[in-house]
Each structure stands twice: as C-alpha cells, then as structure tokens.
Design a protein around this motif. Structure first.
Motif, PDB file in Angstrom:
ATOM      1  N   ASN A  76       0.855  -1.175   0.000  1.00  8.74           N
ATOM      2  CA  ASN A  76       0.000   0.000   0.000  1.00  8.74           C
ATOM      3  C   ASN A  76       0.896   1.231   0.000  1.00  8.74           C
ATOM      4  N   ILE A  77       1.147   1.791  -1.197  1.00 15.43           N
ATOM      5  CA  ILE A  77       2.098   2.883  -1.294  1.00 15.43           C
ATOM      6  C   ILE A  77       1.517   4.224  -0.851  1.00 15.43           C
ATOM      7  N   GLU A  78       0.203   4.317  -0.772  1.00 14.89           N
ATOM      8  CA  GLU A  78      -0.385   5.575  -0.323  1.00 14.89           C
ATOM      9  C   GLU A  78       0.080   5.877   1.095  1.00 14.89           C
ATOM     10  N   ASN A  79       0.413   7.127   1.344  1.00 16.73           N
ATOM     11  CA  ASN A  79       0.875   7.603   2.646  1.00 16.73           C
ATOM     12  C   ASN A  79       2.205   6.979   3.072  1.00 16.73           C
ATOM     13  N   HIS A  80       2.941   6.395   2.144  1.00 19.57           N
ATOM     14  CA  HIS A  80       4.237   5.806   2.477  1.00 19.57           C
ATOM     15  C   HIS A  80       5.398   6.504   1.785  1.00 19.57           C
ATOM     16  N   GLY A  81       5.159   7.619   1.153  1.00 15.99           N
ATOM     17  CA  GLY A  81       6.217   8.319   0.456  1.00 15.99           C
ATOM     18  C   GLY A  81       5.654   9.214  -0.622  1.00 15.99           C
ATOM     19  N   ILE A  82       6.514   9.624  -1.508  1.00 16.80           N
ATOM     20  CA  ILE A  82       6.136  10.491  -2.618  1.00 16.80           C
ATOM     21  C   ILE A  82       5.693   9.610  -3.774  1.00 16.80           C
ATOM     22  N   PRO A  83       4.480   9.811  -4.290  1.00 17.94           N
ATOM     23  CA  PRO A  83       4.006   8.981  -5.412  1.00 17.94           C
ATOM     24  C   PRO A  83       4.882   9.169  -6.655  1.00 17.94           C
ATOM     25  N   ALA A  84       5.151   8.059  -7.320  1.00 19.40           N
ATOM     26  CA  ALA A  84       5.983   8.073  -8.525  1.00 19.40           C
ATOM     27  C   ALA A  84       5.544   6.939  -9.437  1.00 19.40           C
ATOM     28  N   ARG A  85       6.067   6.950 -10.649  1.00 23.59           N
ATOM     29  CA  ARG A  85       5.841   5.848 -11.578  1.00 23.59           C
ATOM     30  C   ARG A  85       7.209   5.419 -12.107  1.00 23.59           C
ATOM     31  N   MET A  86       7.464   4.119 -12.040  1.00 25.92           N
ATOM     32  CA  MET A  86       8.728   3.599 -12.547  1.00 25.92           C
ATOM     33  C   MET A  86       8.682   3.604 -14.067  1.00 25.92           C
ATOM     34  N   LEU A  87       9.662   4.244 -14.684  1.00 22.99           N
ATOM     35  CA  LEU A  87       9.750   4.280 -16.136  1.00 22.99           C
ATOM     36  C   LEU A  87      10.639   3.172 -16.675  1.00 22.99           C
ATOM     37  N   SER A  88      11.760   2.935 -15.990  1.00 22.92           N
ATOM     38  CA  SER A  88      12.679   1.897 -16.444  1.00 22.92           C
ATOM     39  C   SER A  88      13.576   1.464 -15.292  1.00 22.92           C
ATOM     40  N   SER A  89      14.162   0.288 -15.468  1.00 23.36           N
ATOM     41  CA  SER A  89      15.112  -0.239 -14.497  1.00 23.36           C
ATOM     42  C   SER A  89      16.170  -1.020 -15.257  1.00 23.36           C
ATOM     43  N   ARG A  90      17.448  -0.723 -14.947  1.00 21.72           N
ATOM     44  CA  ARG A  90      18.553  -1.412 -15.601  1.00 21.72           C
ATOM     45  C   ARG A  90      19.520  -1.929 -14.544  1.00 21.72           C
ATOM     46  N   PHE A  91      19.906  -3.187 -14.681  1.00 13.87           N
ATOM     47  CA  PHE A  91      20.901  -3.774 -13.787  1.00 13.87           C
ATOM     48  C   PHE A  91      22.282  -3.384 -14.292  1.00 13.87           C
ATOM     49  N   LEU A  92      23.117  -2.818 -13.413  1.00 11.87           N
ATOM     50  CA  LEU A  92      24.445  -2.351 -13.802  1.00 11.87           C
ATOM     51  C   LEU A  92      25.560  -3.070 -13.049  1.00 11.87           C
ATOM     52  N   GLY A  93      25.313  -4.281 -12.648  1.00  8.19           N
ATOM     53  CA  GLY A  93      26.344  -5.052 -11.955  1.00  8.19           C
ATOM     54  C   GLY A  93      26.177  -5.008 -10.458  1.00  8.19           C
ATOM     55  N   GLU A  94      26.484  -3.887  -9.849  1.00  6.74           N
ATOM     56  CA  GLU A  94      26.354  -3.745  -8.397  1.00  6.74           C
ATOM     57  C   GLU A  94      25.084  -3.017  -7.991  1.00  6.74           C
ATOM     58  N   PRO A 108      12.400  13.224 -15.429  1.00  4.27           N
ATOM     59  CA  PRO A 108      12.398  12.087 -14.505  1.00  4.27           C
ATOM     60  C   PRO A 108      13.546  12.157 -13.515  1.00  4.27           C
ATOM     61  N   LEU A 109      13.374  11.492 -12.392  1.00  2.00           N
ATOM     62  CA  LEU A 109      14.450  11.337 -11.417  1.00  2.00           C
ATOM     63  C   LEU A 109      15.172  10.036 -11.710  1.00  2.00           C
ATOM     64  N   ARG A 110      16.459  10.013 -11.435  1.00  2.00           N
ATOM     65  CA  ARG A 110      17.239   8.790 -11.583  1.00  2.00           C
ATOM     66  C   ARG A 110      17.690   8.349 -10.200  1.00  2.00           C
ATOM     67  N   ALA A 111      17.379   7.096  -9.857  1.00  4.59           N
ATOM     68  CA  ALA A 111      17.760   6.515  -8.574  1.00  4.59           C
ATOM     69  C   ALA A 111      18.769   5.396  -8.805  1.00  4.59           C
ATOM     70  N   ARG A 112      19.669   5.229  -7.856  1.00  2.00           N
ATOM     71  CA  ARG A 112      20.642   4.137  -7.877  1.00  2.00           C
ATOM     72  C   ARG A 112      20.343   3.256  -6.673  1.00  2.00           C
ATOM     73  N   LEU A 113      19.834   2.052  -6.931  1.00  2.00           N
ATOM     74  CA  LEU A 113      19.391   1.162  -5.864  1.00  2.00           C
ATOM     75  C   LEU A 113      20.324  -0.036  -5.724  1.00  2.00           C
ATOM     76  N   HIS A 114      20.577  -0.437  -4.489  1.00  2.00           N
ATOM     77  CA  HIS A 114      21.397  -1.628  -4.258  1.00  2.00           C
ATOM     78  C   HIS A 114      20.557  -2.898  -4.261  1.00  2.00           C
ATOM     79  N   GLU A 115      19.270  -2.769  -4.079  1.00  3.24           N
ATOM     80  CA  GLU A 115      18.397  -3.929  -4.095  1.00  3.24           C
ATOM     81  C   GLU A 115      17.561  -3.931  -5.376  1.00  3.24           C
ATOM     82  N   LYS A 116      17.215  -5.103  -5.847  1.00  6.03           N
ATOM     83  CA  LYS A 116      16.398  -5.215  -7.049  1.00  6.03           C
ATOM     84  C   LYS A 116      15.004  -4.658  -6.758  1.00  6.03           C
TER      85      LYS A 116
END
Length: 142
Positions: A76-94, A108-116
C-alpha cells in the motif's frame, strides 16, 4: 580549480558532502537537479520542502544524488512516500539504475538502488528521500 583559480580546498569527503557550489557538486557525483523556490530558508518543489539555510528568497536548485532516492517496498504505497511511476530499471552489476516520473516535475528522477526493485516499469511506486544526500544551491541562472 575553475578558470585558473581554486574554488574549494579540503578533504575529498568534505568536498563531496559540503560542496561550495553546484559545479563542485557535479564534479563529484551525478545529480538530479530540481527547480525550486526558496522562501524563508526553505526550498519547495514537487518533491516537498528542503532546508536551505542562508539562501536568499528566490529561485534555487535542489540536488538529489541518485543514491538519495529509495523505493518504498510496500503493498500500500499511499501515505508511504512520494508517489511516482517507474519508467525503467537497468541492472548495472552492483546496482540498479531506475528512472522515475513524479507529477509536476520537468524531468524524470534517476535513482541508484542496491536492491532489485520489486516494481516493474509503468507501475506506480512511492519514493523516500534521504535528506542527508540533498544539496540546495541558489539558481545562478536567475
């Protein structure tokens, strides 16, 4: 160094965490740059409000490092943060590089995530911002 003069001197960690200006910040890291307005020491934009002590009222740029943006992993993402829509995700090794659309934003914003990310492209998500990784500068173009 810029145009033959020293801009800032210090330990790399200090320059990274406390850059004197936007160009110095860009030297150390990719940034999401969000047009903002400062009023009474607070910068406002579609992502919310950010402390901007010492900046004059007027145009500003809030800079978020890609590692400052985290997906909220919740059913339930409502009330858990800023609403967004994922446009793309690319695995870059780490890390996974994720592009996110936020209503009211110019780019768009670009995020760098350590978890999938659990979400898939075109799914609605929510994000949380690590405010220790946010920088605010007066907009020199104004």
């Amino acid at each position: 160094m810029r145009d033959g003069r020293l801009v800032q001197v210090g330990k790399p960690e200090d320059l990274y965490h406390h850059p004197v200006d936007l160009e110095t910040a860009r030297f150390f890291c990719d940034l999401n740059e969000v047009a903002s307005t400062v009023t009474a020491g607070v910068a406002s934009n579609p992502l919310g409000q950010f402390a901007a002590p010492g900046l004059p009222d007027g145009p500003a740029i809030v800079c978020l490092r890609p590692q400052a943006i985290h997906l909220v992993q919740s059913q339930n993402i409502e009330n858990h943060g800023i609403p967004a829509r994922m446009l793309s995700s690319r695995f870059l090794g780490e890390v996974y590089m994720v592009d996110l659309w936020i209503g009211g934003m110019e780019a768009p914003l670009r995020a760098r995530l350590h978890e999938k990310p659990l979400a898939k492209p075109k799914q609605d998500v929510a994000i949380r911002i690590d405010r220790d990784e946010v920088l605010v500068f007066a907009d020199a173009r104004a």
